[in-house]
Design an enzyme around this catalytic site. Structure first.
Site, PDB file in Angstrom:
ATOM      1  N   TYR A   1      54.189   3.487  35.197  1.00 37.76           N
ATOM      2  CA  TYR A   1      55.476   2.800  35.297  1.00 37.76           C
ATOM      3  C   TYR A   1      55.553   1.641  34.323  1.00 37.76           C
ATOM      4  CZ  TYR A   1      53.570  -1.191  38.001  1.00 37.76           C
ATOM      5  OH  TYR A   1      52.891  -2.310  38.399  1.00 37.76           O
ATOM      6  N   ARG A  56      53.518   0.347  25.390  1.00 39.34           N
ATOM      7  CA  ARG A  56      52.485   0.417  26.436  1.00 39.34           C
ATOM      8  C   ARG A  56      52.662   1.677  27.293  1.00 39.34           C
ATOM      9  NH1 ARG A  56      51.895  -4.490  30.458  1.00 39.34           N
ATOM     10  NH2 ARG A  56      53.849  -3.631  31.244  1.00 39.34           N
ATOM     11  N   ARG A  68      50.368  21.535  46.348  1.00 39.59           N
ATOM     12  CA  ARG A  68      49.412  20.435  46.177  1.00 39.59           C
ATOM     13  C   ARG A  68      48.108  20.987  45.621  1.00 39.59           C
ATOM     14  NH1 ARG A  68      45.208  17.998  49.306  1.00 39.59           N
ATOM     15  NH2 ARG A  68      44.975  15.778  48.826  1.00 39.59           N
ATOM     16  N   LYS A  86      48.920   1.486  33.266  1.00 35.55           N
ATOM     17  CA  LYS A  86      49.847   0.954  34.276  1.00 35.55           C
ATOM     18  C   LYS A  86      50.259   2.056  35.257  1.00 35.55           C
ATOM     19  CE  LYS A  86      53.708  -2.317  34.505  1.00 35.55           C
ATOM     20  NZ  LYS A  86      53.089  -3.254  35.424  1.00 35.55           N
ATOM     21  N   GLU A 111      42.661 -10.745  37.151  1.00 33.57           N
ATOM     22  CA  GLU A 111      44.085 -11.067  36.957  1.00 33.57           C
ATOM     23  C   GLU A 111      44.722 -11.269  38.313  1.00 33.57           C
ATOM     24  OE1 GLU A 111      46.070  -7.621  35.169  1.00 33.57           O
ATOM     25  OE2 GLU A 111      44.692  -6.296  36.238  1.00 33.57           O
ATOM     26  N   LEU A 140      45.397  -5.333  33.075  1.00 30.82           N
ATOM     27  CA  LEU A 140      46.568  -4.783  32.392  1.00 30.82           C
ATOM     28  C   LEU A 140      46.851  -5.631  31.150  1.00 30.82           C
ATOM     29  CD1 LEU A 140      48.771  -2.568  32.711  1.00 30.82           C
ATOM     30  CD2 LEU A 140      50.272  -4.424  33.394  1.00 30.82           C
TER      31      LEU A 140
END
Ligand code: PDD
Length: 287
Positions: A33, A52, A101, A151, A183, A207
């Site tokens: 995301y 990114r 799945r 991310k 972070e 990140l």
């Protein structure tokens, strides 16, 4: 006003947008995301987020759902349709659904990625009262996976961290691994001592914040001294001031760590100044 969202090529009212229950984002957190802020109806650092995103997709062998130009077009269309002046655009791309799945990745030739974008209206984002007060943070262990540079939508532990902070009467948490701060739950972390800004260097452990990159460039341009190295929470507790950076909160002063007030317990001059510079410069470059 009903929000208009974007799902797989279509603009729809949020109540009509659907994704399969077999989507790998839902079943496996197999998705990435981006969050891009909007000020004055314009996108802040769209280019950085797009680059990114491409990197995150590449690292996970996930096909790009659309081109950078198409992404920009969708961002702008959603901002316009939802009349966003200040707010965020959330984008998520997952490996899609092959109707069942399975741990094994589906064939990208036959299973297309799922792409979803929506806006969040946040009037007062730039003039946020929380930034005037500053944030209180606690420190917690960092037990996330080892590729935090990607991310991904695996945000359970960061959510738990925010809940631990809330329970402790604080606003957010900083994560500690092997004795060093990595972070924040959803931001990059910095402290300032004797005018020097200290933050952890880039690696797979954190990140690579788009706001971090811009803020460090602006700090250097303003002749501020920046040291990128590992630091402990005890160093940060003895700091004159501290702050975090993210696309959703820009530069957020930190005034307390684990119950210890930093400086006089109010936002520090460097954090305040960087917030002002960041907002001013980013607005000028917004598209
Ligand atoms: N979070 N570190 C983590 C773990 C993050 O989740 C984020 C962003 C950052 C800052 O990155 P950037 O400056 O590119 O926003 C650092 C977003 C805002 C979120 O999850 O909402």
């Amino acid at each position: 006003m009903t929000r208009t969202v974007y799902v797989n090529g279509e603009y729809l009212p949020e109540t009509e947008a659907t994704v399969s229950i077999f989507d790998r984002g839902f079943l496996m957190a197999d998705g990435v995301y981006e969050v891009t802020s909007v000020l004055d109806g314009k996108l802040i650092d769209f280019e950085g987020h797009a680059v990114r995103l491409e990197r995150s997709l590449n690292e996970l062998d996930m096909p790009a759902a659309c081109s950078k130009d198409e992404l920009l077009e969708i961002h702008r269309e959603l901002v316009a349709r939802n009349e966003i002046v200040e707010g965020l655009v959330y984008l998520q791309i997952t490996r899609g659904s092959d109707g069942d799945r399975d741990f094994v990745f589906p064939d990208p030739e036959t299973t297309k990625p799922t792409i979803v974008l929506f806006t969040q209206n946040k009037p007062g984002l730039a003039d946020n009262p929380a930034a005037k007060k500053g944030a209180k943070i606690i420190s917690i262990e960092d037990i996330r996976w080892g590729r935090r540079d990607i991310k991904t939508v695996q945000l359970l532990y960061p959510s738990m961290g925010k809940m631990m902070a809330k329970k402790a009467g604080a606003d957010d948490a900083w994560l500690i691994e092997d004795g060093y701060v990595t972070e924040g739950t959803s931001n990059n972390a910095y402290y300032v001592k004797n005018g020097k800004i200290v933050t952890r260097p880039l690696s797979n452990d954190i990140l690579h914040g788009i706001t971090r990159k811009a803020v460090l460039r602006m700090a250097a341009e303003a002749q501020m001294v920046v040291e990128e190295r590992l630091f402990t929470i005890d160093e940060a507790k003895e700091a004159d001031e501290a702050f975090t950076t993210s696309a959703s909160a820009f530069v957020m002063p930190v005034v307390e760590i684990d119950g210890v007030a930093l400086g006089d317990g109010t936002p520090g001059p460097i954090a305040k100044s960087l917030r002002e510079i960041y907002l001013e410069e980013s607005l000028k470059a917004a598209i």
